[in-house]
Structure formats: C-alpha cells, structure tokens
Design a protein around this motif. Structure first.
Motif, PDB file in Angstrom:
ATOM      1  N   GLU A 237       0.835  -1.195   0.145  1.00 32.19           N
ATOM      2  CA  GLU A 237       0.031   0.004  -0.113  1.00 32.19           C
ATOM      3  C   GLU A 237       0.831   1.279  -0.011  1.00 32.19           C
ATOM      4  OE1 GLU A 237      -3.050  -0.139   3.051  1.00 32.19           O
ATOM      5  OE2 GLU A 237      -3.349  -2.261   2.724  1.00 32.19           O
ATOM      6  N   PHE A 238       2.160   1.169  -0.342  1.00 34.70           N
ATOM      7  CA  PHE A 238       3.028   2.219  -0.337  1.00 34.70           C
ATOM      8  C   PHE A 238       4.192   2.161  -1.465  1.00 34.70           C
ATOM      9  CE2 PHE A 238       3.940  -0.531   2.975  1.00 34.70           C
ATOM     10  CZ  PHE A 238       5.412  -0.936   2.804  1.00 34.70           C
ATOM     11  N   PRO A 239       4.812   3.366  -1.847  1.00 35.79           N
ATOM     12  CA  PRO A 239       5.785   2.946  -2.888  1.00 35.79           C
ATOM     13  C   PRO A 239       7.103   2.417  -2.235  1.00 35.79           C
ATOM     14  CG  PRO A 239       4.832   5.200  -2.819  1.00 35.79           C
ATOM     15  CD  PRO A 239       4.285   4.454  -1.594  1.00 35.79           C
ATOM     16  N   GLY A 240       7.792   1.877  -3.043  1.00 39.14           N
ATOM     17  CA  GLY A 240       9.027   1.380  -2.391  1.00 39.14           C
ATOM     18  C   GLY A 240       9.744   0.306  -3.571  1.00 39.14           C
ATOM     19  N   HIS A 241      10.578  -0.304  -2.926  1.00 39.78           N
ATOM     20  CA  HIS A 241      11.735  -1.364  -3.682  1.00 39.78           C
ATOM     21  C   HIS A 241      12.067  -2.309  -2.797  1.00 39.78           C
ATOM     22  CE1 HIS A 241      11.856   1.162  -7.089  1.00 39.78           C
ATOM     23  NE2 HIS A 241      12.184   2.302  -6.443  1.00 39.78           N
ATOM     24  N   TRP A 242      12.342  -3.522  -3.303  1.00 44.96           N
ATOM     25  CA  TRP A 242      12.880  -4.328  -2.367  1.00 44.96           C
ATOM     26  C   TRP A 242      14.128  -4.975  -3.020  1.00 44.96           C
ATOM     27  CZ3 TRP A 242       9.290  -9.309  -0.714  1.00 44.96           C
ATOM     28  CH2 TRP A 242       8.490  -8.698   0.015  1.00 44.96           C
ATOM     29  N   LEU A 243      15.278  -4.668  -2.626  1.00 45.58           N
ATOM     30  CA  LEU A 243      16.757  -4.921  -3.037  1.00 45.58           C
ATOM     31  C   LEU A 243      17.358  -6.246  -2.616  1.00 45.58           C
ATOM     32  CD1 LEU A 243      17.937  -1.234  -2.658  1.00 45.58           C
ATOM     33  CD2 LEU A 243      16.634  -2.125  -4.585  1.00 45.58           C
ATOM     34  N   TYR A 244      17.971  -6.897  -3.386  1.00 46.35           N
ATOM     35  CA  TYR A 244      18.313  -8.167  -3.325  1.00 46.35           C
ATOM     36  C   TYR A 244      19.858  -8.470  -3.213  1.00 46.35           C
ATOM     37  CZ  TYR A 244      13.629 -10.271  -4.284  1.00 46.35           C
ATOM     38  OH  TYR A 244      12.353 -10.374  -3.989  1.00 46.35           O
ATOM     39  N   VAL A 245      20.282  -9.389  -2.442  1.00 46.52           N
ATOM     40  CA  VAL A 245      21.884  -9.826  -2.540  1.00 46.52           C
ATOM     41  C   VAL A 245      21.505 -11.260  -2.744  1.00 46.52           C
ATOM     42  CG1 VAL A 245      23.952 -10.054  -1.302  1.00 46.52           C
ATOM     43  CG2 VAL A 245      22.672  -8.054  -1.023  1.00 46.52           C
ATOM     44  N   GLU A 246      22.311 -11.935  -3.773  1.00 40.18           N
ATOM     45  CA  GLU A 246      22.241 -13.149  -4.138  1.00 40.18           C
ATOM     46  C   GLU A 246      20.624 -13.825  -4.128  1.00 40.18           C
ATOM     47  OE1 GLU A 246      25.455 -15.309  -1.996  1.00 40.18           O
ATOM     48  OE2 GLU A 246      26.943 -14.561  -3.341  1.00 40.18           O
ATOM     49  N   GLY A 247      19.615 -13.364  -4.548  1.00 41.32           N
ATOM     50  CA  GLY A 247      18.393 -13.833  -4.706  1.00 41.32           C
ATOM     51  C   GLY A 247      17.586 -13.749  -3.358  1.00 41.32           C
ATOM     52  N   VAL A 248      18.034 -12.964  -2.348  1.00 38.33           N
ATOM     53  CA  VAL A 248      17.686 -12.645  -1.004  1.00 38.33           C
ATOM     54  C   VAL A 248      17.119 -11.222  -0.910  1.00 38.33           C
ATOM     55  CG1 VAL A 248      17.706 -12.813   1.523  1.00 38.33           C
ATOM     56  CG2 VAL A 248      18.665 -14.721  -0.097  1.00 38.33           C
ATOM     57  N   PRO A 249      15.891 -10.867  -0.715  1.00 43.52           N
ATOM     58  CA  PRO A 249      15.378  -9.646  -0.394  1.00 43.52           C
ATOM     59  C   PRO A 249      15.784  -9.013   1.106  1.00 43.52           C
ATOM     60  CG  PRO A 249      13.746 -10.927  -0.227  1.00 43.52           C
ATOM     61  CD  PRO A 249      14.804 -11.817  -0.578  1.00 43.52           C
ATOM     62  N   CYS A 250      17.020  -8.364   0.974  1.00 38.35           N
ATOM     63  CA  CYS A 250      17.597  -7.934   2.159  1.00 38.35           C
ATOM     64  C   CYS A 250      17.345  -6.650   2.818  1.00 38.35           C
ATOM     65  CB  CYS A 250      18.952  -8.229   2.528  1.00 38.35           C
ATOM     66  SG  CYS A 250      19.982  -7.499   1.236  1.00 38.35           S
ATOM     67  N   ILE A 251      17.279  -5.564   1.708  1.00 36.24           N
ATOM     68  CA  ILE A 251      17.092  -4.030   2.036  1.00 36.24           C
ATOM     69  C   ILE A 251      15.456  -3.928   1.443  1.00 36.24           C
ATOM     70  CG2 ILE A 251      17.563  -1.755   1.713  1.00 36.24           C
ATOM     71  CD1 ILE A 251      19.624  -2.948   3.318  1.00 36.24           C
ATOM     72  N   HIS A 252      14.728  -3.402   2.334  1.00 37.81           N
ATOM     73  CA  HIS A 252      13.360  -2.785   1.584  1.00 37.81           C
ATOM     74  C   HIS A 252      13.486  -1.304   1.755  1.00 37.81           C
ATOM     75  CE1 HIS A 252      11.244  -6.570   2.624  1.00 37.81           C
ATOM     76  NE2 HIS A 252      11.766  -6.789   2.145  1.00 37.81           N
ATOM     77  N   VAL A 253      12.945  -0.626   0.703  1.00 37.07           N
ATOM     78  CA  VAL A 253      13.204   0.850   0.567  1.00 37.07           C
ATOM     79  C   VAL A 253      11.665   1.369   0.550  1.00 37.07           C
ATOM     80  CG1 VAL A 253      13.881   2.862  -0.738  1.00 37.07           C
ATOM     81  CG2 VAL A 253      15.471   1.016  -0.500  1.00 37.07           C
ATOM     82  N   ALA A 254      11.319   2.141   1.404  1.00 41.26           N
ATOM     83  CA  ALA A 254       9.801   2.898   1.311  1.00 41.26           C
ATOM     84  C   ALA A 254       9.897   4.166   1.521  1.00 41.26           C
ATOM     85  CB  ALA A 254       8.971   2.117   2.501  1.00 41.26           C
ATOM     86  N   ASP A 255       8.757   4.686   0.619  1.00 42.57           N
ATOM     87  CA  ASP A 255       8.696   6.237   0.849  1.00 42.57           C
ATOM     88  C   ASP A 255       8.415   6.599   2.264  1.00 42.57           C
ATOM     89  OD1 ASP A 255       7.945   8.966  -0.437  1.00 42.57           O
ATOM     90  OD2 ASP A 255       6.132   8.449   0.823  1.00 42.57           O
TER      91      ASP A 255
END
Length: 132
Positions: A38-56
């Motif tokens: 329900e909010f804008p953002g990105h999921w950032l991955y290292v070796e196929g694992v989403p470890c950093i979530h970025v959100a507005d």
C-alpha cells in the motif's frame, strides 16, 4: 521461537529512487520482485535474497499509523553486509564517489568498511582477510 536468520532491513526515505540507485550502484544490490504493498518502494536483493526494503517515508508512516503500528523515526544504527572481495568493494565505492572509513579488527582477520547511504544510515561491510 527459534529464529533462523535476519530477513530484511527497512530504509525509510524521502527519495526512494535515489536510495534504490545508491544501493544498486555502490553496493551491487539488485531490484527484485515486491508484492503490491500500500506504499511505494523497492525490494533490493543480494544473491536472490530481499535484504533491503526501501519505502517512501510519508506513505509508509501513514500506512503504519492506519495499522496501529507507528513507524520508528530512526531506531537502527547500521546495517552490515558480509563481502568476499575487499579490493573490489573499495574500488566500487571509489568509482561511485562514495567515501568509506576503513577498520581492521585485530586478531579476527576481519577488514571493515563503513559508509552512509543517502539517508544517513550507516552501512558496515565485513570481509575476512586472506592473510590471517
């Protein structure tokens, strides 16, 4: 409750694209799949694992308040990553114009880099030294 691993860190920002670009360019993370939240953002991955979530920041804060779980203003000191090539990490940061402070942990064979993301979040990169 047996825990198995850390899953992710959420970075709240006023510039989701700039923050995403920093993590991808400076650290080599990759943008990956993200559910329709329900909010804008990105999921950032290292070796196929989403470890950093970025959100507005504003949208996430409003979403959290609707759920009755207020967003924290800044409860995290740093996020740490393991690396396997110290020289390449240093070279990549230099290419991207990112300043880093170095540290060696005596007796542990560990070299560290400390830097900040565009939001002031401290990032630690740990690389075991091949010499020790």
């Amino acid at each position: 409750m047996p825990l198995t691993r850390m899953e992710h860190l959420l970075v709240l920002t006023d510039d989701i694209e700039g923050t995403k670009d920093f993590y991808c360019r400076a650290l080599g993370l990759e943008v990956g799949a993200r559910p329709p939240l329900e909010f804008p953002g990105h999921w950032l991955y290292v070796e196929g694992v989403p470890c950093i979530h970025v959100a507005d920041r504003d949208a996430y804060t409003a979403h959290s308040e609707r759920l009755g779980i207020p967003a924290s203003p800044d409860a995290v000191d740093h996020v740490a990553f393991n690396g396997n090539d110290y020289a390449e990490a240093v070279a990549r940061l230099e290419r991207e114009g990112v300043e880093a402070t170095t540290n060696a942990v005596p007796g542990a064979g560990l070299r560290q880099l400390f830097l900040e993301d565009p939001n002031g979040l401290k990032i630690e990169i740990n690389v075991m030294s091949r010499e020790e």
